[in-house]
Scaffold this active site. Structure first.
Site, PDB file in Angstrom:
ATOM      1  N   ASP A 136       0.845  -1.202   0.000  1.00  0.00           N
ATOM      2  CA  ASP A 136       0.000   0.000   0.000  1.00  0.00           C
ATOM      3  C   ASP A 136       0.878   1.250   0.000  1.00  0.00           C
ATOM      4  O   ASP A 136       0.371   2.380  -0.047  1.00  0.00           O
ATOM      5  CB  ASP A 136      -1.018  -0.012   1.149  1.00  0.00           C
ATOM      6  CG  ASP A 136      -0.386  -0.068   2.517  1.00  0.00           C
ATOM      7  OD1 ASP A 136       0.861  -0.181   2.608  1.00  0.00           O
ATOM      8  OD2 ASP A 136      -1.131  -0.008   3.519  1.00  0.00           O
ATOM      9  N   SER A 137       2.209   1.050  -0.023  1.00  0.00           N
ATOM     10  CA  SER A 137       3.129   2.162  -0.291  1.00  0.00           C
ATOM     11  C   SER A 137       2.789   2.811  -1.633  1.00  0.00           C
ATOM     12  O   SER A 137       3.220   3.935  -1.907  1.00  0.00           O
ATOM     13  CB  SER A 137       4.586   1.670  -0.306  1.00  0.00           C
ATOM     14  OG  SER A 137       4.733   0.552  -1.154  1.00  0.00           O
ATOM     15  N   ASP A 178      -1.107  -6.192  -0.048  1.00  0.00           N
ATOM     16  CA  ASP A 178      -1.464  -5.551   1.230  1.00  0.00           C
ATOM     17  C   ASP A 178      -2.966  -5.364   1.370  1.00  0.00           C
ATOM     18  O   ASP A 178      -3.628  -4.867   0.443  1.00  0.00           O
ATOM     19  CB  ASP A 178      -0.839  -4.155   1.306  1.00  0.00           C
ATOM     20  CG  ASP A 178       0.511  -4.144   2.000  1.00  0.00           C
ATOM     21  OD1 ASP A 178       0.866  -5.145   2.649  1.00  0.00           O
ATOM     22  OD2 ASP A 178       1.211  -3.121   1.881  1.00  0.00           O
ATOM     23  N   LYS A 213      -1.116  -9.417   3.143  1.00  0.00           N
ATOM     24  CA  LYS A 213      -0.346  -8.902   4.284  1.00  0.00           C
ATOM     25  C   LYS A 213      -1.206  -7.919   5.066  1.00  0.00           C
ATOM     26  O   LYS A 213      -1.938  -7.124   4.470  1.00  0.00           O
ATOM     27  CB  LYS A 213       0.932  -8.212   3.786  1.00  0.00           C
ATOM     28  CG  LYS A 213       1.754  -7.564   4.892  1.00  0.00           C
ATOM     29  CD  LYS A 213       3.167  -7.243   4.471  1.00  0.00           C
ATOM     30  CE  LYS A 213       3.344  -5.964   3.707  1.00  0.00           C
ATOM     31  NZ  LYS A 213       2.923  -4.741   4.414  1.00  0.00           N
ATOM     32  N   GLU A 267      -1.137  -5.432   8.919  1.00  0.00           N
ATOM     33  CA  GLU A 267      -0.249  -4.831   9.914  1.00  0.00           C
ATOM     34  C   GLU A 267      -0.823  -4.957  11.317  1.00  0.00           C
ATOM     35  O   GLU A 267      -1.924  -4.475  11.582  1.00  0.00           O
ATOM     36  CB  GLU A 267      -0.052  -3.338   9.598  1.00  0.00           C
ATOM     37  CG  GLU A 267       0.563  -3.087   8.234  1.00  0.00           C
ATOM     38  CD  GLU A 267       0.790  -1.603   7.934  1.00  0.00           C
ATOM     39  OE1 GLU A 267       0.536  -0.753   8.821  1.00  0.00           O
ATOM     40  OE2 GLU A 267       1.216  -1.300   6.804  1.00  0.00           O
ATOM     41  N   GLU A 271       9.676  -4.141  10.097  1.00  0.00           N
ATOM     42  CA  GLU A 271      10.140  -2.867   9.517  1.00  0.00           C
ATOM     43  C   GLU A 271      10.753  -1.951  10.575  1.00  0.00           C
ATOM     44  O   GLU A 271      10.137  -1.725  11.641  1.00  0.00           O
ATOM     45  CB  GLU A 271       8.932  -2.168   8.836  1.00  0.00           C
ATOM     46  CG  GLU A 271       9.290  -0.833   8.204  1.00  0.00           C
ATOM     47  CD  GLU A 271       8.236  -0.328   7.220  1.00  0.00           C
ATOM     48  OE1 GLU A 271       7.257  -1.055   6.938  1.00  0.00           O
ATOM     49  OE2 GLU A 271       8.404   0.805   6.739  1.00  0.00           O
TER      50      GLU A 271
HETATM   51  O1  KIV Z   1       3.600  -1.061   1.525  1.00  0.00           O
HETATM   52  C1  KIV Z   1       4.747  -1.500   1.412  1.00  0.00           C
HETATM   53  O2  KIV Z   1       5.444  -1.295   0.417  1.00  0.00           O
HETATM   54  C2  KIV Z   1       5.286  -2.283   2.512  1.00  0.00           C
HETATM   55  C3  KIV Z   1       6.769  -2.481   2.549  1.00  0.00           C
HETATM   56  C4  KIV Z   1       7.421  -1.240   2.978  1.00  0.00           C
HETATM   57  C5  KIV Z   1       7.154  -3.638   3.400  1.00  0.00           C
HETATM   58  O3  KIV Z   1       4.572  -2.694   3.370  1.00  0.00           O
END
Ligand code: KIV
Length: 263
Positions: free
Chosen positions: A45-46, A84, A112, A114, A181
């Protein structure tokens, strides 16, 4: 070429072999990274910051994630695809299952999310229904407002103890991978040693089982890169070569170096 599987990544950890993960958000970069040997592609989600220009990941939606997951899936050659679940997308178990199923239908092989102990029930639910889960601990960017910024986590003994407990809880609930992280290198190594599942570090030192970077960071496109980033375009004659250099450096242990690591 057959797709890399989660059991293969577990076997690498058992054999003491490292592997490399890279974010990807579209078909072309997914193909280039996969052809360069990257074992797993993360639709992070970056993308909210890297592609959409927001100053956090919070505005990203499940629709955004499904769109980019589908594009990555079309370009992928043989990498495992992890997507994510975005902010607010896994607040209840029902919502978690629905949104995870949407990402799996779009082409993800795992999702994924968090957080630690509070996610145990959701992780168990997804795992039992055939959706592999990657946890994410340490600096969890969706909680940036709680942390008061993008800060190294786990420097205080109580924080470090909580991260280790959360990592064990996430594994016990059925998570099959864990991203860790921005933690001190000693904690990165400690969490990796405490778990059977592979720990994928980003700013967590050289002692984790694998590394992940944001694609645009390692290509030198971030004007203010975090300390843990190396610009792999330096000395490379193109993007494919830079990604191959990242892959090789993770596997031979030369990345991350001391200069990319927090104490
Ligand atoms: O969103 C993302 O790119 C991430 C990485 C920084 C691990 O979660």
């Amino acid at each position: 070429m057959p797709t890399i599987t989660i059991p293969q990544l577990h076997a690498k950890k058992a054999a003491g072999e490292k592997f490399a993960v890279l974010t990807a958000y579209d078909a072309t970069f997914a193909r280039v990274a996969s052809e360069a040997g990257i074992e797993a592609l993360l639709i992070g989600d970056s993308l909210g910051m890297v592609l959409q220009g927001h100053n956090s990941t919070l505005p990203v939606t499940v629709t955004d994630m499904a769109y980019h997951t589908a594009t990555v899936s079309r370009g992928n050659v043989s990498s495992l695809i992890i997507a994510d679940l975005p902010f607010g997308g896994y607040s209840t178990t029902t919502q978690t299952l629905d949104n995870a199923a949407t990402l799996m239908r779009a082409g993800a092989h795992a999702v994924k999310l968090e957080g630690g102990l509070w996610l145990a029930e959701s992780i168990r639910l997804l795992t039992e229904r055939g959706i592999p889960v990657c946890g994410h601990l340490g600096l969890t960017p969706q909680s940036v407002n709680t942390f008061g910024g993008y800060k190294v986590q786990g420097r205080q003994p109580e924080q470090a103890r909580r991260i280790i407990e959360d990592a064990k809880a996430v594994e016990a609930a059925g998570a099959t991978l864990l991203v860790l992280e921005c933690v001190p290198r000693a904690l990165g190594a400690q969490v990796s040693a405490a778990l059977k599942i592979p720990v994928i570090g980003i700013g967590a030192g050289p002692g984790t089982d694998a590394q992940v970077l944001v694609l645009h960071d390692m290509l030198g496109l971030n004007s203010r890169p975090p300390k843990f980033v190396r610009n792999f375009m330096q000395g490379a004659d193109g993007i494919s070569a830079a990604i191959a250099a990242y892959h090789a450096a993770v596997l031979n242990g030369s990345f991350p170096g001391a200069e990319h690591t927090f104490e």
